[in-house]
Structures are given as structure tokens and as C-alpha cells.
Design a protein around this motif. Structure first.
Motif, PDB file in Angstrom:
ATOM      1  N   VAL A 408       0.820  -1.463   0.056  1.00 27.77           N
ATOM      2  CA  VAL A 408       0.253  -0.190   0.450  1.00 27.77           C
ATOM      3  C   VAL A 408       0.755   1.428   0.026  1.00 27.77           C
ATOM      4  CG1 VAL A 408      -1.471   1.001   1.044  1.00 27.77           C
ATOM      5  CG2 VAL A 408      -1.891  -1.038   1.229  1.00 27.77           C
ATOM      6  N   GLY A 409       1.931   1.285   0.918  1.00 28.44           N
ATOM      7  CA  GLY A 409       2.796   1.963   0.510  1.00 28.44           C
ATOM      8  C   GLY A 409       3.886   2.807  -0.593  1.00 28.44           C
ATOM      9  N   THR A 410       4.072   1.681  -0.957  1.00 31.09           N
ATOM     10  CA  THR A 410       4.560   1.880  -2.464  1.00 31.09           C
ATOM     11  C   THR A 410       3.339   2.455  -3.519  1.00 31.09           C
ATOM     12  OG1 THR A 410       6.482   0.164  -1.189  1.00 31.09           O
ATOM     13  CG2 THR A 410       6.416   0.464  -4.273  1.00 31.09           C
ATOM     14  N   VAL A 411       2.621   1.146  -3.423  1.00 31.87           N
ATOM     15  CA  VAL A 411       1.974   1.952  -4.694  1.00 31.87           C
ATOM     16  C   VAL A 411       0.964   3.033  -4.098  1.00 31.87           C
ATOM     17  CG1 VAL A 411      -0.552   1.425  -5.482  1.00 31.87           C
ATOM     18  CG2 VAL A 411       0.816  -0.862  -4.917  1.00 31.87           C
ATOM     19  N   SER A 412       0.840   3.905  -3.407  1.00 33.51           N
ATOM     20  CA  SER A 412       0.334   4.974  -2.996  1.00 33.51           C
ATOM     21  C   SER A 412       1.784   5.845  -3.445  1.00 33.51           C
ATOM     22  CB  SER A 412       0.155   5.526  -1.450  1.00 33.51           C
ATOM     23  OG  SER A 412      -0.557   4.248  -1.142  1.00 33.51           O
ATOM     24  N   MET A 413       3.031   5.753  -3.002  1.00 29.14           N
ATOM     25  CA  MET A 413       3.984   6.945  -3.877  1.00 29.14           C
ATOM     26  C   MET A 413       4.234   6.950  -5.062  1.00 29.14           C
ATOM     27  SD  MET A 413       6.389   8.957  -2.504  1.00 29.14           S
ATOM     28  CE  MET A 413       7.951   9.908  -2.365  1.00 29.14           C
ATOM     29  N   ALA A 414       4.156   5.673  -5.579  1.00 26.81           N
ATOM     30  CA  ALA A 414       3.955   5.440  -7.040  1.00 26.81           C
ATOM     31  C   ALA A 414       3.056   6.065  -8.187  1.00 26.81           C
ATOM     32  CB  ALA A 414       4.115   4.269  -7.320  1.00 26.81           C
ATOM     33  N   GLU A 415       1.955   6.415  -7.489  1.00 22.64           N
ATOM     34  CA  GLU A 415       0.888   5.947  -7.476  1.00 22.64           C
ATOM     35  C   GLU A 415       0.814   8.154  -8.096  1.00 22.64           C
ATOM     36  OE1 GLU A 415      -4.313   6.670  -7.468  1.00 22.64           O
ATOM     37  OE2 GLU A 415      -3.054   6.214  -5.602  1.00 22.64           O
ATOM     38  N   PHE A 416       1.300   9.247  -7.115  1.00 25.47           N
ATOM     39  CA  PHE A 416       1.646  10.604  -7.256  1.00 25.47           C
ATOM     40  C   PHE A 416       2.147  10.753  -8.847  1.00 25.47           C
ATOM     41  CE2 PHE A 416       4.660  13.725  -7.088  1.00 25.47           C
ATOM     42  CZ  PHE A 416       3.986  15.203  -6.731  1.00 25.47           C
ATOM     43  N   PHE A 417       3.181  10.163  -9.029  1.00 24.33           N
ATOM     44  CA  PHE A 417       4.098   9.956 -10.344  1.00 24.33           C
ATOM     45  C   PHE A 417       2.982   9.539 -11.564  1.00 24.33           C
ATOM     46  CE2 PHE A 417       7.793   9.274  -6.911  1.00 24.33           C
ATOM     47  CZ  PHE A 417       8.000  10.252  -7.426  1.00 24.33           C
ATOM     48  N   ILE A 418       2.308   8.571 -11.514  1.00 20.76           N
ATOM     49  CA  ILE A 418       1.557   8.560 -12.420  1.00 20.76           C
ATOM     50  C   ILE A 418      -0.240   9.293 -12.394  1.00 20.76           C
ATOM     51  CG2 ILE A 418      -0.329   6.720 -13.122  1.00 20.76           C
ATOM     52  CD1 ILE A 418       3.009   5.311 -11.271  1.00 20.76           C
ATOM     53  N   THR A 419      -0.665   9.972 -11.523  1.00 19.91           N
ATOM     54  CA  THR A 419      -1.212  10.929 -11.513  1.00 19.91           C
ATOM     55  C   THR A 419      -0.550  11.926 -12.130  1.00 19.91           C
ATOM     56  OG1 THR A 419      -0.742  11.703  -9.426  1.00 19.91           O
ATOM     57  CG2 THR A 419      -2.502  10.036  -9.933  1.00 19.91           C
ATOM     58  N   LEU A 420       0.540  12.373 -12.070  1.00 20.66           N
ATOM     59  CA  LEU A 420       1.194  13.720 -11.898  1.00 20.66           C
ATOM     60  C   LEU A 420       1.210  13.609 -13.710  1.00 20.66           C
ATOM     61  CD1 LEU A 420       2.566  16.323 -11.209  1.00 20.66           C
ATOM     62  CD2 LEU A 420       4.788  15.110 -10.731  1.00 20.66           C
ATOM     63  N   SER A 421       1.866  12.549 -14.380  1.00 17.22           N
ATOM     64  CA  SER A 421       2.026  12.453 -15.341  1.00 17.22           C
ATOM     65  C   SER A 421       1.429  12.745 -16.549  1.00 17.22           C
ATOM     66  CB  SER A 421       2.840  11.269 -15.470  1.00 17.22           C
ATOM     67  OG  SER A 421       4.024  10.655 -15.059  1.00 17.22           O
ATOM     68  N   ALA A 422      -0.221  11.859 -15.971  1.00 19.81           N
ATOM     69  CA  ALA A 422      -1.201  12.017 -16.442  1.00 19.81           C
ATOM     70  C   ALA A 422      -1.419  13.386 -16.577  1.00 19.81           C
ATOM     71  CB  ALA A 422      -2.516  11.095 -15.807  1.00 19.81           C
ATOM     72  N   SER A 423      -1.839  14.216 -15.335  1.00 19.73           N
ATOM     73  CA  SER A 423      -1.954  15.280 -15.184  1.00 19.73           C
ATOM     74  C   SER A 423      -1.918  16.662 -15.879  1.00 19.73           C
ATOM     75  CB  SER A 423      -2.109  15.464 -14.039  1.00 19.73           C
ATOM     76  OG  SER A 423      -3.131  15.129 -12.887  1.00 19.73           O
ATOM     77  N   ILE A 424      -0.638  15.908 -16.706  1.00 19.60           N
ATOM     78  CA  ILE A 424       0.854  17.023 -17.511  1.00 19.60           C
ATOM     79  C   ILE A 424       0.321  17.252 -18.358  1.00 19.60           C
ATOM     80  CG2 ILE A 424       2.519  17.829 -17.896  1.00 19.60           C
ATOM     81  CD1 ILE A 424       3.464  16.696 -15.118  1.00 19.60           C
ATOM     82  N   THR A 425      -0.021  15.467 -19.452  1.00 15.33           N
ATOM     83  CA  THR A 425      -0.370  15.242 -20.663  1.00 15.33           C
ATOM     84  C   THR A 425      -1.955  16.046 -21.165  1.00 15.33           C
ATOM     85  OG1 THR A 425       0.762  13.819 -20.117  1.00 15.33           O
ATOM     86  CG2 THR A 425      -0.851  13.495 -21.754  1.00 15.33           C
ATOM     87  N   PHE A 426      -2.875  16.134 -19.799  1.00 13.14           N
ATOM     88  CA  PHE A 426      -4.028  16.399 -20.150  1.00 13.14           C
ATOM     89  C   PHE A 426      -4.211  17.977 -20.005  1.00 13.14           C
ATOM     90  CE2 PHE A 426      -5.690  12.019 -18.467  1.00 13.14           C
ATOM     91  CZ  PHE A 426      -5.889  11.530 -19.527  1.00 13.14           C
ATOM     92  N   PHE A 427      -3.244  18.673 -19.190  1.00 15.77           N
ATOM     93  CA  PHE A 427      -3.350  19.873 -19.291  1.00 15.77           C
ATOM     94  C   PHE A 427      -2.433  20.316 -20.855  1.00 15.77           C
ATOM     95  CE2 PHE A 427      -0.550  23.813 -18.293  1.00 15.77           C
ATOM     96  CZ  PHE A 427      -1.416  24.388 -17.764  1.00 15.77           C
ATOM     97  N   ILE A 428      -1.920  19.388 -20.877  1.00 11.65           N
ATOM     98  CA  ILE A 428      -0.835  19.954 -22.607  1.00 11.65           C
ATOM     99  C   ILE A 428      -1.714  20.429 -23.213  1.00 11.65           C
ATOM    100  CG2 ILE A 428       0.784  20.109 -23.777  1.00 11.65           C
ATOM    101  CD1 ILE A 428       2.756  18.928 -21.975  1.00 11.65           C
TER     102      ILE A 428
END
Length: 484
Positions: A408-428
């Protein structure tokens, strides 16, 4: 006296058990004994042994087992017998024969045939707690076990070792040792009390500061914008904004109460409102980025993150999220109906996977292969489908027998980078044209967060996950039906 039971702890390495029955009950009793001692001496006899039980028996070759009828000779050289068949009369016959030879018997779900009970057991290193309801309510015993397992810290084993070393090194008689031990533990108790008092004052200071800030900002805004102007601005806000507050509230209640389902719940709800697909995934990831960042940092701070696993999840997952976002932007604009059908099917599959998670049993630890592929797939489908990182990645890692704390800890930490990557892509590619959707999700989630936190751990986990799964499946089927 209603309860005359006397609890004892047996040394399983010196006693022999006979289990009669090869169905689900036999499987449960076998696994119960093996959890206490993987080398416990067991002989199992049944007319028919289930496939699941045979898998367990083959993994523990020291267990003697035969697929045949019970014989009188089987009662020799055993200390305890567990009657695990569905035949009450046969269990009674077994008990009579066993008692004649001085053998104690446990019969599943038949308290009147039991000489002893196999209670719910909490295992935390050296600490072992057995719970019994006198055979009246096994469900309550299991709930108490789950509560204690969640409440007792994992490092209790280290605490017991430290206290044992202190006891062994301390000179003096028993009374002197006990007095010294009481002094040490009393100091720990005072420190814990001081910490709680400190937190109370910190919380009070924080609340006062927030109230002052709200008044200060409110007063400042009142000098810049009038009430009439504010009403005009509010009338220009799209109606869907208020619907998104409800969606954000529902999704956060689900995720906060049971630990997963934010993305899938948001996506299926927003599809029902007819929102454009790229806006759905983009909004969900931007809104979720804040919560995942805070959650990931908290897990990292408390040592719940496996850095090697994080590397193999975060980098491939981020690449998958970018590709999934780009594909959704392209497909969502040109093939909206097809994309809706694909996403509805995907969320329905996630709903079915949630049902599998709900009924999942404890699994032995296995080697994880192709972790990078798992991260890429999780990131891709999470971005393309607006959710699913947790149900895909977390459930897969847990199914391999990994500790939930680090998963849970590792997946939660990794999820931040996944949501950040997706958010930047959608924002652009999309800009901020769907700001009201993001704002609605954040506001709704903020309102629900304290309520969901209070519910966390109080709802039956299996029932809660099943409820979310059924909600997602029904919503997906409704969307597919509307496309026909």
C-alpha cells in the motif's frame, strides 16, 4: 458461570493432530494449524479431498494424508482430533470413539461435540492472543481478531525482545525486577500521554489559525468584490459543477472508507453525466494528484515504501500513463461512442476484479515477475480509464503474498508520479477548460474526507468492497445499454 473455558497454549511441535474431512472445513482447519506452526504434525483422512486442499498438502510434504474411509487404527498415536465433515451424525460417532481412547475432539460448528475450541488467533511476533466466544459467535471472534491485528503495531516483536533483554540483564529477585520493569513502562506511558497532550494543543493552535485565516481572507475579499458581483459570478458557474461536488463526495467516501475505488467510482459516475472522456480522466487525475501526493509522502515518512519496487512501478507506470492519456485524447475526440463502450467494459472488468479481491484468501508469498510490465499496464489503464491503478497493481502484488504495509505504501507513492504524468499530459493538450469539474471533485472530496476517515475500519471490508463493485458494474452496464 456461563463460560467455564480455561485458555491454554499448546506446543504444537510436541502434539499430533488428526483431521477427518477433505472439504472447505478441512482446508480451513489445516491452514489454521499451519499458521501457528508450518511443521505441525498433521494426519488427514477423507473419502474425497478437494483440489484446493491437495495444493496445500503438496506444499507441506510432512503432512500425512490418505483419500479413504476412516478406520479404527487411525485413532492410534494422535493427541487431538478435528472432525471436519458436514455429517453431524458421523462427527458424533468420531467423537465417541476418540473419547474412549482419551483423545480430545473439536467438531466444526458443533459446540456440543467439542472438547476444545480453535479460537481466532492474533499473531504479532512473540505476541499471541487467542479469542473465544464460547462457541456462540465465531464471526464476532473474527472481527475482534481483525481489530486487534490492525491496532497492535508491527514492531511489538521488537518491544517484547527489548523488555526480555532488560529483564534478563537486571540483577535481583523477582520483586526487584518487576519494580524496575514497572518504572520503565510507566515512563513510556507518561511519554505517550505527553505526546497526546502536545497533539491536542497543536490541533487547537491549528484550528485557531485556520479560523483567523478564513476571517482575514473573507474580510479581504469583501473589500474587492461585492455580494451582488459574487452572485453574478455564481450564476455563470455551469450546473455540472454542483453535480461534480456530489461525485467527489461519493468517490472520496468510497476511497477513504475502504482504501480504493476513487478513480473507478468517479469515472463511472461522470460517464453517466455524459462528460467528455478526456475531461473525465484529466479531472480525476488532477483532483487525485493532491491526495496521492500527501498519502505517498506520509507512507515514505513512516518507512512503508520499498524503494526498489517504487522504481519499477513509478517509471514504467508514468510512461504508461502518458501513452494512455494521449490515446484517450485521440480516441475520445474522434471515436467517442467506441471509447465510451471500451471504458464502460473496462470499468465493469475492474468491478468484477473487486469482487475477486473481496473473496480473496490468504496466499503464500510468491516471486513477482515483470514488475515493470505491471507498472506500465497499471499506469496505462489508469490514465485511459480514469482509474484502476489500485485494483490492478495493489491487488496483483497482494496476491503474491507481499506485506500489505509495503504494498500500500509503495503503490501510493508511485501513484503520485502516475497521476502527475497523466495530469501534465491532459493539461498540455486540454488546458483548464474543465476547471469546474476539477474544482467540484476537490470540494466534494474535501467535505467527505473527515467523514470517510471516521468510517475507515468500521465498515466490514468485504461488504464494502462488494458494494463498490456492484455499483461500478451496474453503472457500466447502464452505460453500455444506453449505447445500443
Amino acid at each position: 458461570m456461563d463460560n467455564t473455558l480455561f485458555p491454554i497454549f499448546l506446543k504444537t511441535d510436541t502434539h499430533r493432530f488428526l483431521i477427518v474431512g477433505g472439504g472447505n472445513i478441512g482446508l480451513e482447519k489445516t491452514e489454521t494449524l499451519l499458521r501457528q506452526n508450518p511443521k505441525v504434525a498433521i494426519r488427514l483422512i477423507a473419502k474425497e479431498i478437494s483440489r484446493e486442499l491437495k495444493v496445500v498438502l503438496k506444499e507441506h510434504p510432512h503432512i500425512e494424508w490418505e483419500e479413504r474411509t476412516l478406520e479404527d487404527a487411525d485413532f492410534s498415536e494422535i493427541d487431538f482430533l478435528i472432525a471436519a465433515t458436514d455429517d453431524s451424525d458421523f462427527n458424533r460417532q468420531i467423537k465417541e470413539k476418540a473419547n474412549q481412547k482419551g483423545i480430545l475432539v473439536n467438531a466444526a460448528d458443533q459446540p456440543d461435540l467439542c472438547d476444545f475450541y480453535l479460537g481466532s488467533i492474533v499473531n504479532k511476533g512473540h505476541l499471541k492472543i487467542a479469542i473465544s466466544t464460547n462457541g456462540k459467535s465465531p464471526v464476532l471472534a473474527r472481527r475482534l481478531r481483525e481489530y486487534l491485528e490492525a491496532s497492535i503495531p508491527e514492531n511489538i516483536h521488537e518491544s517484547i525482545e527489548n523488555l526480555n533483554r532488560f529483564r534478563n540483564q537486571h540483577q535481583g529477585d523477582l520483586k526487584t525486577k518487576l519494580e524496575a520493569l514497572n518504572e520503565v513502562t510507566e515512563m513510556l506511558g507518561k511519554k505517550e500521554l505527553n505526546k497526546k497532550e502536545g497533539k491536542k494543543y497543536k490541533r487547537l493552535a491549528f484550528d485557531i489559525s485556520m479560523i483567523f485565516m478564513a476571517v482575514f481572507i473573507g474580510y479581504g475579499l469583501s473589500s474587492l468584490i461585492s455580494v451582488q458581483e459574487l452572485q453574478t459570478y455564481m450564476s455563470d458557474v455551469p450546473t455540472i459543477f454542483y453535480a461534480m461536488i456530489g461525485v467527489g463526495f461519493l468517490a472520496q467516501m468510497v476511497d477513504g472508507a475502504i482504501g480504493l475505488g476513487y478513480g473507478v467510482t468517479s469515472t463511472t459516475s461522470m460517464m453517466l453525466f455524459g462528460i467528455k472522456l478526456p475531461a473525465i480522466s484529466g479531472s480525476v487525475h488532477i483532483a487525485e494528484m493532491f491526495s496521492s501526493g500527501i498519502s505517498g509522502f506520509s507512507h515514505y515518512k513512516f518507512g512503508n515504501v520499498n524503494k526498489k519496487l517504487l522504481f519499477w512501478l513509478a517509471i514504467p507506470g508514468s510512461i504508461g500513463a502518458i501513452i494512455g492519456s494521449l490515446l484517450l485524447i485521440y480516441v475520445g475526440d474522434k471515436y467517442e461512442t467506441i471509447a465510451y463502450a471500451v471504458l464502460a467494459t473496462y470499468t465493469m472488468i475492474i468491478g468484477i476484479r473487486l469482487i475477486v479481491i473481496a473473496f480473496r484468501k490468504k496466499i503464500e508469498k510468491k516471486k513477482i515477475k515483470h514488475t515493470g510490465v505491471l507498472g506500465f499496464a497499471g499506469g496505462f489503464f489508469d490514465a485511459f480509464g480514469g482509474g484502476g491503478w489500485g485494483p490492478i497493481v495493489t491487488s496483483t502484488l497482494l496476491s503474491k503474498g507481499r506485506k500489505s504495509r509495503y504494498v500500500v505504501g509503495t503503490v501510493s507513492m508511485a501513484e503520485f508520479f502516475i497521476t502527475l504524468s497523466a495530469s501534465i499530459t491532459f493539461f498540455i493538450y486540454l488546458g483548464v477548460t474543465h476547471w469546474y469539474i476539477v474544482a467540484g471533485l476537490i470540494i466534494g472530496g474535501t467535505i467527505a474526507a473527515p467523514i470517510a476517515a471516521r468510517l475507515a475500519g468500521k465498515l466490514p471490508q468485504r461488504a464494502a468492497v462488494l458494494a463498490v463493485a456492484i455499483l461500478v458494474i451496474i453503472s457500466s452496464l447502464r452505460i453500455l445499454y444506453s449505447l445500443l
